[in-house]
Scaffold this active site. Sequence first.
Site, PDB file in Angstrom:
ATOM      1  N   THR A  89      -6.552   6.282  -5.299  1.00 21.66           N
ATOM      2  CA  THR A  89      -6.748   7.164  -4.158  1.00 21.66           C
ATOM      3  C   THR A  89      -6.166   8.266  -3.992  1.00 21.66           C
ATOM      4  O   THR A  89      -5.200   8.584  -5.211  1.00 21.66           O
ATOM      5  CB  THR A  89      -6.159   6.535  -2.849  1.00 21.66           C
ATOM      6  OG1 THR A  89      -4.609   6.638  -2.992  1.00 21.66           O
ATOM      7  CG2 THR A  89      -6.519   4.845  -2.773  1.00 21.66           C
ATOM      8  N   ASP A  90      -6.670   9.065  -3.082  1.00 15.49           N
ATOM      9  CA  ASP A  90      -5.996  10.550  -2.902  1.00 15.49           C
ATOM     10  C   ASP A  90      -4.880  10.270  -2.603  1.00 15.49           C
ATOM     11  O   ASP A  90      -4.212   9.130  -1.748  1.00 15.49           O
ATOM     12  CB  ASP A  90      -6.744  11.522  -2.457  1.00 15.49           C
ATOM     13  CG  ASP A  90      -6.380  13.129  -2.895  1.00 15.49           C
ATOM     14  OD1 ASP A  90      -5.274  13.223  -3.213  1.00 15.49           O
ATOM     15  OD2 ASP A  90      -7.185  13.873  -2.699  1.00 15.49           O
ATOM     16  N   TYR A  91      -3.699  11.128  -2.204  1.00 10.48           N
ATOM     17  CA  TYR A  91      -2.424  10.998  -1.717  1.00 10.48           C
ATOM     18  C   TYR A  91      -2.443  10.557  -0.311  1.00 10.48           C
ATOM     19  O   TYR A  91      -2.990  11.214   0.810  1.00 10.48           O
ATOM     20  CB  TYR A  91      -1.724  12.521  -1.690  1.00 10.48           C
ATOM     21  CG  TYR A  91      -0.104  12.444  -1.531  1.00 10.48           C
ATOM     22  CD1 TYR A  91       0.623  12.700  -2.743  1.00 10.48           C
ATOM     23  CD2 TYR A  91       0.382  11.950  -0.336  1.00 10.48           C
ATOM     24  CE1 TYR A  91       2.003  12.735  -2.665  1.00 10.48           C
ATOM     25  CE2 TYR A  91       1.791  12.235  -0.297  1.00 10.48           C
ATOM     26  CZ  TYR A  91       2.653  12.322  -1.589  1.00 10.48           C
ATOM     27  OH  TYR A  91       4.081  12.360  -1.509  1.00 10.48           O
ATOM     28  N   GLY A  92      -1.815   9.181  -0.049  1.00  9.36           N
ATOM     29  CA  GLY A  92      -1.893   8.768   1.012  1.00  9.36           C
ATOM     30  C   GLY A  92      -3.142   8.238   1.759  1.00  9.36           C
ATOM     31  O   GLY A  92      -3.267   8.207   2.988  1.00  9.36           O
TER      32      GLY A  92
END
Length: 747
Positions: A279-282
């Site tokens: 995933t991307d950050y968060g």
Amino acid sequence: MKLRTLFAGALMLMTGLSANAENKNPDFISQLMAKMTVEEKLGQLNLLPGTSATTGELKNSPLLQLVAQGKLGTILNQTGVDGIRQLQDAAVKKSRLGIPLLIGMDVIHGYETIFPIPLGMSCSWDLQAIEQAARIAAKEATADGICWTYSPMVDIALDARWGRIAEGNGEDPFLGSRIAEALVRGYQGDFGPENMMACVKHYALYGGAEAGRDYNTVDMSHIRMYNQFFPPYEAAAKAGAGSVMTSFNIVDYIPATANRWLIDDVLRKQWGWDGFVVTDYGAIAEIIKHGLGDLSQASVLALKAGTDMDMCSEGFINTLEQSLKEGKVTMAEIDQACRRVLEAKYKLGLFDNPYRFLDKKRRAKDIYTPEHRKAARELAAESFVLLKNENNLLPLKKQGKIALIGPMADNRINMVGTWAPTAANQKYATLKEAMEKALAGRATLSCAQGCNFTSDSTLQKDAGFYRATPFKDSEKLKREAIETAKDADVIICAMGESAEMSGESSSRATLEIFDVQKELLESLLELGKPIVLLNFAGRPTVMTWEQNHLPAILQVWFGGSEAGDAICDVIFGDKVPSGKLTTSMPQTTGQEPLYYNYLPTGRPVGEDRKDFAKFGSNYFDVRNDPLYPFGFGLSYTTFEYSDVKLDGRTASVTVKNTGYYDADEIVQLYIHDVVASITRPVKELKGFERIHLKKGESRVVRFEITDDMLKFYDHDLNYVLEPGEFEVMIGPDSSLKNLKKAILRHN
């Protein structure tokens, strides 16, 4: 007993095993996974940020505890061999199974040798140099313990308001695909000790954000996805990229991180890709804000969609074991994700040697070397685009009195651009320092800041734009600049954006030059001196006023650690500018999104029509065409193109250097499908060749037109080649007035 013993035995039994082996050794991975608890498997799916802390501070880091407990398998943005070694020790020596860590970082356009921002690099159209830049970035990053980069970003970006256009390769899917392949090859190589794993981002459609606003909604048809936005992702995947990062936006009203059609059907099944998805950050936690449930539900959706690694939400590690007990996910789904992550570590050679990227000797000899700096300087010079050069003002002679004015004139940190490390920037030369060296006493150089980037002092506090150039009294700066410039023979203005005005979370609603800079330019014009504008930017900006009033404009983007020297190389004539735009530059912000490969309308108006056409698809206050079209870029010389010749499927033109400088030219091939089963773009880039011609020299440039150049995805998403006529166009840029045409018939 830890599985390190098992690893050693297994490795001895495998024939032909090396760090570069393509065989993923499923037996080895299966033996390892048979020993793992559910929590340990989920730990391999957990990615958290590091601290880049000193050796002493890291001793009590909670990251060390999580690693030792088997709850953390990957760390991002931890730099330095000593700190990473402590973390790897915790993984290999203290965790129950001794599974090595994967260490990632945003190495976007260089590590300490910084190349131009990706948008700038793309304007070189030099695939070999771009691949070399990625190879150098990998060599330097792995010398400091990094073995995984969150690059390349291959999102097609059509709206210059979007800040992350700086991080991509422009608006065209064909060129973007070729650059994506080059970057993957450069980073990964054969997965040797100087290579790192690439991560293609942001999958998918991140660059299609509405209103050019970062993180915003994306909504488009599948036909447009396949024909215009998907090609660079597919190209990077088929080039062998080891990982893919999901995007923040929705796709078909489902967050990309939880979109099974996007990840499983398209990426894995249709394209045959077998790496791991992060995933991307968060992003898993952000699924909650999209309205699809709590963290537990979001984690289930992401895993079932085919997402393998959770970056910084801690949803997988904290909720999936309970979801497994409740039957919301299966053990097979967790195992599949874990296997993909372990296979990536295997491919990187970490099981063979967990410390293969932790050689302190390399830190001293492989980073910011003269060879690397030379490559960065050359690519920076190739990335600059000459937009205007009235009466051949450029190149300048190294003589007389030169005034260097503007907020970028003596600004160290802002030269390198977005996503560049700040720890090493003190060793990078400012433009003033580079110019003093280039002139070496042959000309008198005077320098003044002249103005702030904008007149809004609140930005200093709110956005950090002035971390390198504190906000100062505007009137005082202006007076100093006028005094500095009044006796000069020529004025060089270093203006535009600061580095942080583009990149992530840096969207702009207006693209014109900032008011305080324009006011300074107006005052400098009153002096009656010739002015060269160096336009620093991380995006296409509106240059209409500048085009109408200034004699010379050089688009220099953010050129990296060697930008100052590279700019001097070009403006003083040691190198001839050859860059070509990979984005359309608008006449006004209201034209955005603006791109060359648009679909025709039933009420078309010619690209260069100057007067308003009632009941036509146009504006009454500005023409439809861009100020500078895709593919545009001037040179210090001139080139002449012959008519297009067709010999079967071979299209050719003769290009002649008709000027006074030896120079490079980028010859561009465009194709238009005249009649098709669906509406097709007015023109599409399908080939290009960068050639070098001595003054007076001619060369025949040939393009073989393949079936693939004529194919497209139809209404039913079949990849088809339909019979009919195709316009074949070759020229120096995408403007129809500059393209030579011929008709190809396919039956």
